[in-house]
Enzyme design. Structure first.
Site, mmCIF file in Angstrom:
data_model
loop_
_atom_site.group_PDB
_atom_site.id
_atom_site.type_symbol
_atom_site.label_atom_id
_atom_site.label_comp_id
_atom_site.label_asym_id
_atom_site.label_seq_id
_atom_site.Cartn_x
_atom_site.Cartn_y
_atom_site.Cartn_z
ATOM 1 N N LEU A 1 0.798 -1.224 0.000
ATOM 2 C CA LEU A 1 0.000 0.000 0.000
ATOM 3 C C LEU A 1 0.834 1.278 0.000
ATOM 4 O O LEU A 1 0.349 2.339 -0.375
ATOM 5 C CB LEU A 1 -0.947 0.000 1.209
ATOM 6 C CG LEU A 1 -1.882 -1.217 1.307
ATOM 7 C CD1 LEU A 1 -2.774 -1.113 2.532
ATOM 8 C CD2 LEU A 1 -2.726 -1.368 0.046
ATOM 9 N N GLU B 1 5.834 -8.210 10.438
ATOM 10 C CA GLU B 1 6.575 -9.265 11.116
ATOM 11 C C GLU B 1 7.285 -10.228 10.184
ATOM 12 O O GLU B 1 8.310 -10.819 10.545
ATOM 13 C CB GLU B 1 5.630 -10.022 12.060
ATOM 14 C CG GLU B 1 5.289 -9.150 13.244
ATOM 15 C CD GLU B 1 4.067 -9.603 14.022
ATOM 16 O OE1 GLU B 1 4.239 -10.300 15.002
ATOM 17 O OE2 GLU B 1 2.942 -9.241 13.622
#
Lengths: 698, 191
Positions: free
Chosen positions: A586, A661
């Site tokens: 994004l 992560e």
């Protein structure tokens, strides 16, 4: 209305970066409050036992000291599930470093000095703090964190493994690791009657709000938590931690605002950490490298005050074809500080073991480790049997190999010298599941073309503010400059934490929905906003239930090149390339930094990070940055992160997967596999420091 | 003691200062300048880095009394320092106007480069990192990557992996002195 076609996906600079580079961004301990006092906590000096006496007279002699709270005079708290938070309520000590008193004074120095002057007498009990493979307290949890079964079996592992042509069997260990965000946990608390305001450093203020309300026996509506800027968390700020409870407690007692910042060297004992693991992996395969049997058995520990279990075997339920498998956890409760989430809990240590084991299998079979992974790439998730919503591990491996120049590699270990340096390269896969939680958001349109987005997201450094503004601008087809975003306060619509790489998907979905509906309303009213403005709220509680018929994960591949000094056994990373498939990216700029930041923490884990449980004292010996080493600028070579375009319609309206992560997952294995390729030495224990390798060069 | 010293070019005074308290504490808690961060309190992380008579120091390790009569520059003063340097060269810097008609103070080249290169994440290491990087560029206008890595290795960052920080210092160096503290374009329009 101007149409901005490429707001989402564009490389937009962080909206709050100006505040951060000018030093004007305010963190939890930096809110100006009249008359604020400073608090300094007192850690327990034994690992298990009882406080028999506390003497605060000496601490109170300084007139700057206002109060010293102990279990004898602290306000009573109501019970909550997290027992690390019911502070100063009893004389019992469950681990060394547990906070047992709090000095409050007009200056930080006076508070610190008073804390040091508190005399505590104990009756120490025998303590048990060291994890061992054969620890008598080991048990098999039925469920881990209420989310996953502790053990899963498919087919008949024992029989198939016993008769497999190729068998590997090895034990991998990871040490305790500490999150150490740069901002230590901190809070400023103030009461107005029964209403509490805290400025707190956390990853999600809603749980902090509810926890404080419960502890102090007040309505959640009376608790306001502001977390506008948070200096990193990496899991350690996922829920309320002791500092905010103590600050609130002290503020209530003294009737003045109280600031408390956890001293760095207290953090390993009170804010959570990654528990050590001992992982045995057995693989039975054919000579073609196809896995027939896989067992991933984890031994780990938790504390007496918490229930967190490092779910390190989870990756083996997702990664590779394994018709006969066993994934199991055994855990023991020790008198240690409470382990908790640290960046990619479970996946991170688990993939160190699994991806090292896969490399070992590739060597035994004589098959290129990239190729071996591709051969074992499943069509459906091995454990659940569900189809993947998208899975581009093979593409990541191929693209990474191409970018890295993997195919020029001579597979034989321990043969490439540059002077006294041995050079090698290694590969490992990355994986992190998609998590999406319900969220609310509001957006208001003003007649002048400005939009005001409200959502209680938390920006812990990820760029949440920025990407949410992009999502809103995209859904509104409005220029980014007209979108104003408010996050980081419980005054805003309720939203989940920044954790589990779920933030952008969860908050963004609600923002997207609110904005799309608002745009519809505006179009309905002839394309203009009426004088009073228009506003829309969204709640994604129902929306997020979709997509459950798929296994949803992000995947990646990391390639490392290392040099090993044959005289000193020092390993240095030369380069690291990661390629990820994580849905739609994004914001290219903030996303790249997330991937690279994760990979760097993975490199740090591979070569530096780890602490030692002191069996005598029952605490972690490495509690500051002088002893707990994290990668610095000079340790980090060129790190590249790339991604492949991944279209996945089963995620959320933005088509995004979490990226906070996955970068740390697999890195340590890629580095360890490169060390093996360089030296011929297989290191199965992290971190890989000179003392681990040197004996092999004797 | 009464502490009198200059901070970011302005004379400052603090009363009832205990000589042993840290300069960091004085800045943050007495002077209302919390830009310098307290992250380790023992000189290991660089988050509290400031200039003391031009010298790079961890302000957590400087006793307040040591700052008496001296000159301190913190992250809050970087822009004005850079402007002063630029003014010294050109005889006046032109601060441009930022977005949406808001007048924004011009930033120093290194601050602007941190924004443009995306070198800011959680922002907690940023102030110290900026002060250290600014000092590097002051004494070495075109540092090599090795110079930058060495100069910034006393400043820990847990978020970025240092790549964007390195890129920011390279960017500020490449823009050089011609691109002075007058560049005030801000977030939202970066490319």
């Amino acid at each position: 209305m101007t149409t901005m076609e490429h707001t989402l996906g564009a490389s937009i600079a962080r909206l709050e970066s100006r505040a951060k580079v000018t030093g004007t961004a305010r963190y939890a301990a930096e809110y100006v409050t009249d008359d604020a006092l400073y608090a300094w906590p007192v850690p327990a000096g034994i690992a298990r036992g009882e406080i028999t006496a506390v003497h605060t007279e000496a601490a109170m002699t300084d007139p700057a000291v206002v109060v010293v709270l102990t279990h004898q005079n602290a306000p009573r708290l109501h019970p909550v599930e997290d027992r690390t938070l019911t502070l100063l309520q009893s004389s019992h000590i469950a681990h060394r470093g547990q906070y047992i008193a709090l000095a409050v004074a007009t200056s930080l120095e006076a508070a610190r000095s008073a804390a040091g002057a508190v005399l505590v007498q104990y009756k120490a009990d025998h303590h048990d703090v060291v994890l061992a493979e054969d620890h008598p307290g080991l048990y098999m949890p039925e469920e881990i964190d209420g989310l996953w079964p502790g053990t899963r079996e498919h087919g008949d592992f024992d029989t198939v493994y016993a008769t497999a042509e190729i068998r590997t069997d090895a034990v991998y260990t990871t040490p305790p690791m500490h999150n150490h965000p740069m901002e230590p946990h901190a809070a400023t608390a103030l009461w107005d009657g029964d209403a509490l305001t805290v400025y707190d450093s956390n990853q999600g203020s809603v749980t902090v709000q509810h926890t404080l309300a419960q502890l102090f026996g007040i309505d959640a509506g009376q608790v306001r938590v502001v977390s506008e800027h948070v200096g990193g968390g990496f899991g350690s700020k996922g829920t309320a931690r002791p500092h905010v409870v103590l600050a609130a407690m002290a503020a209530r007692v003294v009737g003045r605002p109280v600031k408390l910042a956890v001293p760095r060297n207290h953090m390993p004992a009170v804010v959570g950490h990654r528990a050590p693991t001992i992982q045995r992996i057995r693989i039975g395969a054919g000579r073609d490298g196809c896995i027939q049997a896989l067992a991933h058995e984890v031994v780990t520990c938790t504390s007496m005050v918490g229930r967190f279990v490092e779910a390190a075997a989870l990756p083996s339920r997702v990664m590779y074809i394994a018709p006969n498998s066993r994934t199991a956890h055994r855990v023991t409760r020790l008198d240690i500080p409470a382990p908790s989430w640290m960046r990619a809990p479970g996946e991170c240590p688990g993939m160190f073991a699994l991806e090292s084991a896969i490399d070992e299998l590739a060597y035994v079979c004589g098959i290129d480790p990239v190729e071996l992974r591709i051969r074992n790439d499943p069509q459906v998730e091995p454990d659940s049997g569900l189809p993947f919503s998208s899975r581009h591990l093979t593409e990541c491996l191929r693209e990474g190999a191409r970018r890295f120049g993997w195919h020029e590699r001579d597979p034989s270990p321990g043969t490439r010298y540059e002077g006294r340096l041995l050079i090698g390269s290694g590969v490992a896969a990355s994986m992190y599941p998609v998590v999406i939680l319900p969220s609310r958001a509001e957006v208001r349109a003003d007649p002048d073309g400005h939009y005001w987005v409200r959502v209680n997201a938390t920006d812990i450094g990820t760029g949440a503010r920025t990407v949410l503004a992009q999502i809103a601008a995209d859904a509104l087809t409005a220029p980014l400059g007209y979108v104003h975003i408010s996050i980081g306060s419980t005054d805003l619509p309720e939203a989940p934490l920044a954790g589990g790489s779920s933030g952008t998907a969860s908050w963004g979905w609600a923002v997207h929905n609110a904005c799309v509906r608002l745009r519809g309303l505006i179009e309905h009213s002839g394309g203009s906003v009426p004088a009073g403005g228009l506003s829309v709220s969204a709640d994604t509680t129902e929306d997020v239930k979709s997509g459950q018929e798929y296994a949803r994960c992000a995947f990646g591949a990391q390639f490392a090149e290392v040099q090993v000094d044959t005289d000193t056994a020092e390993v240095r990373l030369r380069r690291l390339t990661g390629v990820f498939a994580a849905g739609r990216i994004l914001n290219a700029r903030t996303a790249r930094s997330q991937f690279i930041g994760g990979m760097t923490m993975g490199l740090s884990m591979a070569l530096m990070e780890g602490s030692t449980m002191d069996p005598e004292f029952g605490d972690y010996a490495e509690r500051d940055f002088a002893s707990y080493h994290v990668a610095v600028c000079a340790d980090v070579p060129a790190i590249e992160a790339h991604w492949i375009d991944e279209e996945d319609p089963h995620l959320n309206p933005m088509h995004s997967k979490g990226i906070g992560e996955i970068g740390i997952v697999g890195t340590a294995a890629a580095v360890a596999n490169a060390v093996h390729h360089a030296t011929g030495v297989r290191v199965r224990t992290l971190p890989i420091r000179p003392d681990t390798l040197l004996p092999h060069f004797a | 003691m009464r502490l009198t010293f200059r901070v970011n070019g302005r004379q400052q005074q603090a009363d009832d200062v205990w000589e042993g308290e840290s300069l960091l504490y004085v800045l943050r808690e007495r002077l209302g300048l919390p830009g310098s961060k307290n992250a380790c309190e023992q000189g290991e992380c660089g988050s509290c880095t400031v200039r003391l008579d031009g010298l790079l120091v961890c302000s957590c390790l400087v006793a307040a009394g040591q700052a008496q009569g001296r000159d301190v520059v913190t992250v809050e003063g970087l822009a004005s320092q850079a402007k002063k340097r630029a003014d010294g060269r050109s005889g006046g810097a032109d601060g441009r106007t930022g977005k949406a008609g808001t007048d924004l103070q011009p930033l120093s080249p290194i601050q602007q480069a941190f924004i443009d290169a995306g070198a800011v994440q959680c922002g907690f290491c940023t102030p110290g990192m900026l002060v250290a990087a600014d000092e590097l560029l002051e004494r070495n206008a075109s540092p090599t990557d090795a110079d930058i890595r060495e100069a910034l290795s006393g400043n820990l960052c847990r978020c970025t992996g240092y790549q964007t920080i390195l890129a920011a210092v390279r960017l500020a160096a490449a823009r050089g002195t011609a691109d002075t503290a007058g560049t005030a374009d801000t977030a939202g329009t970066g490319g």
